[in-house]
Design an enzyme around this catalytic site. Structure first.
Site, mmCIF file in Angstrom:
data_model
loop_
_atom_site.group_PDB
_atom_site.id
_atom_site.type_symbol
_atom_site.label_atom_id
_atom_site.label_comp_id
_atom_site.label_asym_id
_atom_site.label_seq_id
_atom_site.Cartn_x
_atom_site.Cartn_y
_atom_site.Cartn_z
ATOM 1 N N ASP A 1 31.309 48.633 43.604
ATOM 2 C CA ASP A 1 31.347 47.189 42.841
ATOM 3 C C ASP A 1 31.263 45.623 42.688
ATOM 4 O OD1 ASP A 1 31.009 46.667 39.497
ATOM 5 O OD2 ASP A 1 33.031 46.859 39.213
ATOM 6 N N ASP B 1 24.102 47.464 38.491
ATOM 7 C CA ASP B 1 25.791 47.423 39.257
ATOM 8 C C ASP B 1 26.259 48.976 38.017
ATOM 9 O OD1 ASP B 1 28.621 45.754 39.012
ATOM 10 O OD2 ASP B 1 28.374 44.647 36.978
ATOM 11 N N HIS C 1 37.407 49.798 40.051
ATOM 12 C CA HIS C 1 38.025 48.363 39.326
ATOM 13 C C HIS C 1 39.580 48.647 40.417
ATOM 14 C CE1 HIS C 1 36.269 46.186 35.953
ATOM 15 N NE2 HIS C 1 35.355 46.482 36.980
ATOM 16 N N GLU D 1 30.961 37.257 38.115
ATOM 17 C CA GLU D 1 30.607 38.059 37.145
ATOM 18 C C GLU D 1 31.559 39.144 36.323
ATOM 19 O OE1 GLU D 1 29.810 42.805 35.568
ATOM 20 O OE2 GLU D 1 30.692 41.617 36.886
ATOM 21 N N GLU D 2 32.766 39.517 37.230
ATOM 22 C CA GLU D 2 34.020 40.179 36.736
ATOM 23 C C GLU D 2 34.519 39.651 36.044
ATOM 24 O OE1 GLU D 2 34.205 42.889 37.328
ATOM 25 O OE2 GLU D 2 33.537 43.606 39.502
ATOM 26 N N HIS E 1 26.245 41.621 41.580
ATOM 27 C CA HIS E 1 27.206 40.822 41.567
ATOM 28 C C HIS E 1 27.432 40.598 43.067
ATOM 29 C CE1 HIS E 1 30.600 42.814 40.214
ATOM 30 N NE2 HIS E 1 30.285 42.873 39.367
#
Length: 456
Positions: free
Chosen positions: A284, A343, A414, A317-318, A272
């Site tokens: 990520d 991912d 994140h 995506e997130e 992504h």
């Protein structure tokens, strides 16, 4: 027993015959990919020239434009953007402060889809719980009108399996808190580090539930709050989580390596494009799109595969798998020979799972054998995973999962620490070698392009 011995025993039991060998073309492509520079070039370029890429924002739009230029320059065919509309949540000012009994500031970030507080924040008494289960069992009267705090310490695992269960406070905690009448909710970050960085992440209020402010404390701050609550005195917090929701656009960026047989089912690989806005999304998932794209490029450099390889850089995506859902709507009925997504960071791949079906079990075992020199052990022949491709897998499409070592993935997942320096070039190359091996094994053979003779 060492991992190498375990790998040897597993491989011996998984392969159909000891005399089986890896095709020279596959072995050569695998070994040459250990010198790959394509992936690093993509990760470095995307994180440097675009940076953070929050879904639906202008930054993600710039990332799509960057991707089109990059994929075109690399020589891929049919490069395009497939756009879609989506709600766009963006954060503003964030702060958390204990007003009493021990005044101090805490480090916090809003969870995706959090309701906004007024600019001056909200103030309330804090009530704490040690787990999601304890919180869900609490009487509504215990939390009504208060700021809920939920801990739920996540243990470190190689395969990331703890993320599902221990992510409960972030995923469903805000909905439960709203239903119980809470003023707001703060949770211990879903991570395994002790940096004073909070972990962002999405949560979605269930239909009919009133959104409330929801945030994640860094792990040191969450443990500090636990200690304060254990003193037994009323704790008051001022919480400021300003945010807004607008309508916007995202999109999937798609490119292809055309196969010799245009009627053959395609092989889909990707990751992504979007990221959270705290770091630059290096692990990520810039590394994921880089690894899969580099592998496809190496196949393209070698010649023309029988089956078309389709590269997808999924958007949004997130914040809700919007890109994967959109791809399924547009392409879900098309035949796919295999689908796979990267991912889970950029550390070395240690295991391969697949779900190609009983009729293709020999092909799956041939892949296991070809990957073994890279230190990759055979896993299940009955499962595959991937966030954006999950709808396709659930619909029965065949898949492959190349599992990266996630021991340290949730240290930076994140957070503001998700930056380029966390990507190890050697591990990145091992990933590219594994993905190149997978494509070379499943693509039906690669033929060199015939040389064109100049006219005299």
């Amino acid at each position: 027993m060492t991992r190498s011995i375990v790998a040897a025993l597993l491989l011996a039991s998984a392969t159909p015959a000891l005399s089986q060998t890896v095709p020279p073309q596959v072995a050569d492509l695998r070994d040459q990919a250990l010198k790959d520079d394509y992936a690093w070039d993509i990760v470095e370029g995307l994180t440097t020239e675009v940076g953070q890429r929050m879904a639906g924002t202008e930054a993600e739009a710039r990332a799509r434009e960057w991707a089109v230029r990059k994929l075109t320059a690399m020589g891929f065919a049919n490069v395009r953007i497939e756009p879609f509309d989506m709600p766009v949540w963006t954060r503003g000012h964030e702060a958390a402060e204990i007003l009493g009994p021990y005044p101090q500031r805490l480090v916090i970030t809003a969870l995706g889809n959090s309701a906004s507080t007024p600019p001056e924040g909200i103030t309330g008494e804090v009530v704490g719980f040690n787990s999601e289960a304890e919180f869900e069992a609490a009487a509504d009267s215990a939390v009504r009108g208060k700021i809920v705090f939920v801990s739920h310490a996540m243990p470190r695992t190689q395969d990331g399996s703890s993320y599902g269960y221990f992510g409960g406070p972030r995923r469903q905690g805000p909905t439960v808190a709203s239903r119980k009448g809470a003023l707001a909710i703060v949770v211990r970050s879903i991570g395994t580090d002790y940096h004073r960085n909070p972990h962002a992440g999405v949560q979605r209020f269930e239909d009919g539930v009133k959104p409330i402010p929801a945030g994640a404390l860094s792990i040191p701050d969450a443990e500090q709050l636990q200690r304060i609550l254990k003193r037994g005195k009323p704790v008051t917090m001022r919480l400021t989580l300003v945010s807004q929701v607008t309508q916007g656009k995202s999109g999937n960026v798609i490119a292809e390596v055309p196969g010799r047989d245009p009627k053959a089912p395609v092989i889909l690989v990707g990751g992504h494009l979007d990221s959270w806005d705290l770091g630059t999304g290096a692990i990520d998932d810039a590394s994921g799109v880089a690894i899969t794209t580099a592998a496809a490029k190496r196949i393209m450099d070698a010649g023309r595969p029988l089956r078309t390889i389709r590269i997808v850089w999924f958007g949004a995506e997130e914040v809700g798998l919007f890109g994967g859902i959109n791809y399924q709507k547009k392409h879900g009925t098309e035949p796919h020979y295999a689908i796979a997504e990267s991912d889970f960071g950029a550390d070395k791949i240690w295991k391969v799972d697949s779900k190609l079906g009983k009729a293709r079990e020999a092909e799956a075992k041939a892949l296991q054998l070809a990957l073994s020199p890279l230190g990759i052990v055979p896993g299940s022949l009955e499962k595959a995973d991937g966030s954006d491709i999950e709808p396709l897998l659930n619909a029965g499409l065949p898949g492959v999962a190349l599992s990266q070592d996630g021991t340290h993935y949730f240290d930076i997942h994140h957070t503001p620490d998700d930056t380029l320096d966390k990507v190890d070039p050697e591990s990145l190359r091992q990933n590219v070698a594994a993905w190149t091996t997978m494509l070379a094994t499943l693509t039906g053979g690669i033929e060199s392009e015939p040389k064109r003779h100049k006219r005299r």
